[in-house]
Design a protein around this motif. Structure first.
Motif, PDB file in Angstrom:
ATOM      1  N   ILE A 145       9.691  65.112  23.074  1.00  0.00           N
ATOM      2  CA  ILE A 145      11.155  64.921  23.067  1.00  0.00           C
ATOM      3  C   ILE A 145      11.755  65.470  24.362  1.00  0.00           C
ATOM      4  O   ILE A 145      12.643  64.864  24.962  1.00  0.00           O
ATOM      5  N   ALA A 201      13.858  63.409  27.314  1.00  0.00           N
ATOM      6  CA  ALA A 201      15.182  63.811  27.799  1.00  0.00           C
ATOM      7  C   ALA A 201      15.274  63.640  29.318  1.00  0.00           C
ATOM      8  O   ALA A 201      16.336  63.333  29.856  1.00  0.00           O
ATOM      9  N   ASN A 237      16.545  60.547  30.049  1.00  0.00           N
ATOM     10  CA  ASN A 237      17.864  60.351  29.435  1.00  0.00           C
ATOM     11  C   ASN A 237      17.777  59.565  28.116  1.00  0.00           C
ATOM     12  O   ASN A 237      18.688  58.819  27.764  1.00  0.00           O
ATOM     13  N   GLY A 249      17.662  59.811  24.161  1.00  0.00           N
ATOM     14  CA  GLY A 249      17.907  60.680  23.004  1.00  0.00           C
ATOM     15  C   GLY A 249      17.231  60.098  21.771  1.00  0.00           C
ATOM     16  O   GLY A 249      17.201  58.883  21.599  1.00  0.00           O
ATOM     17  N   GLY A 305      16.108  60.761  17.337  1.00  0.00           N
ATOM     18  CA  GLY A 305      16.489  61.442  16.101  1.00  0.00           C
ATOM     19  C   GLY A 305      15.272  61.919  15.336  1.00  0.00           C
ATOM     20  O   GLY A 305      14.132  61.540  15.639  1.00  0.00           O
ATOM     21  N   PRO A 344      16.035  55.095  19.743  1.00  0.00           N
ATOM     22  CA  PRO A 344      17.381  54.506  19.786  1.00  0.00           C
ATOM     23  C   PRO A 344      17.337  53.084  19.206  1.00  0.00           C
ATOM     24  O   PRO A 344      16.454  52.304  19.589  1.00  0.00           O
TER      25      PRO A 344
END
Ligand SMILES: *Cc1c(COP(=O)(O)O)cnc(C)c1O
Length: 342
Positions: free
Chosen positions: A274, A278, A281, A283, A285, A322
């Protein structure tokens, strides 16, 4: 609100739909209407959102956790059956990520125990199981219109059910317990009089939210098709990457609403992964940290690491990519390229 309820009944095939302020509120009044309380148990997967467990606990009941399949993340029917005792008052399977749980054997186990199945359909607007929509199989079902769900009203939810008396109870609990029926005979149309026989909550959806929902309902098919196309693109783009398990589809006939696309990282530490994402860029869940390992659940109910191997193994590795209807194909390709590089 009535119009959205009608649309929802039509979509799911359930005769009654009760609009509420959230799925969490919906679960609260369902458990209240069933009389779930002190000394009772409710069986649910640990691989679910904590709101279910919170609501069970806040009623004074004990959540009893069933393990889930590592590949599909769906709750295992044999696990559900094994956890049912004479104290069990309901079972709450989740249609995980937009694919349906295996309702038939879960329902059969619940029928043998004489208890209801409550479908957590928060991911399942547009999901079907063996040719019938979630919520259309005779059980009570709860949907969410939270901003991240397949359709949204800002905040909101819906409860569908098949029993008119139960729907009436839910409508009372949704709005203060206010009954006007007894007064109707006195006046033409509306009357300011009311009585309350059981105190209720304040969980109604507003008409403003419902107006958004009515428009969203017109788009749900198109938005879910777009989600499915994005999911297929992810599957193709991520194929063959060593150290990554792609989501497995359940073997039973179904329609998938592709609420979430969940992969499992097996070749390196998930949280380190994770961190690397980042840098691109991207993101992601986590759906979900296993509920039996949440601090308060461990402390109150003595649950621990090792209780639910399938769910725990998945819980350490899962990652939701995403995924939303407005996402461009190129965004999916960008995510896939980053996965390959990392
Ligand atoms: C989002 C979610 C809920 C709660 O929905 P709210 O409308 O936010 O209360 C319940 N269960 C699952 C599985 C969810 O993902």
């Amino acid at each position: 609100m009535a119009e959205l309820e009608e649309q929802f009944a039509a979509l799911t095939g359930a005769p009654h739909a009760v609009a509420v302020s959230s799925a969490t509120a919906g679960l609260h009044i369902v458990l209240a209407a069933l009389g779930v309380g002190e000394g009772d148990e409710v069986v649910t997967p640990s691989m679910t959102f904590a709101s279910t467990v919170n609501q069970i606990v806040l009623r004074g009941a004990r959540p009893v956790f069933a393990d889930s399949d590592y590949g599909t993340l769906q709750v295992l029917p044999a696990e559900v059956e094994r956890r049912i005792t004479r104290r069990t008052r309901a079972v709450i399977p989740v249609h995980f990520a937009g694919a349906p749980a295996d309702l038939d054997p879960i329902r059969a186990a619940a029928d043998r125990a004489g208890i209801p199945v409550i479908e957590d359909a928060a991911h399942a607007v547009g999901t079907s199981y063996r040719g019938k929509p979630a919520g259309g199989h005779g059980n009570t079902a709860i949907y969410s219109f939270h901003p991240i769900k397949n359709i949204t009203t800002g905040e909101g939810g819906m409860v569908t059910c098949h029993d008119g008396e139960f729907a009436k109870k839910l409508r009372l609990l949704r709005f203060h317990g206010i009954e006007r029926d007894a007064w109707k005979r006195y006046g033409k149309g509306g009357t300011p009089h009311y009585d309350i026989r059981e105190p209720g909550y304040k969980y109604n959806l507003t008409d403003l939210q419902a107006a958004i929902g009515v428009v969203q309902m017109g788009k749900v098919k198109r938005m879910n098709e777009r989600r499915a196309a994005l999911a297929a693109r992810y599957r193709e783009g991520l194929q063959g990457i060593a150290g990554l398990d792609l989501p497995e589809s359940p073997p039973w006939p179904h329609e998938h609403s592709w609420h979430l696309f969940i992969v499992k990282v097996t070749s390196m530490d998930r949280d380190a992964f994770i961190g690397r994402l980042a840098e691109y860029n991207i993101g992601v869940g986590l759906h979900f940290p296993p509920c039996h390992l949440l601090s308060y659940v461990r402390e109150r109910f003595g649950t621990k690491e090792g209780d639910l191997p399938g769910c725990e193994r998945a819980g350490r590795r899962i990652l939701s990519l995403p995924l939303f209807p407005g996402m461009a194909d190129g965004d999916v390709d960008y995510v896939c390229a980053a996965f390959r590089e990392i």
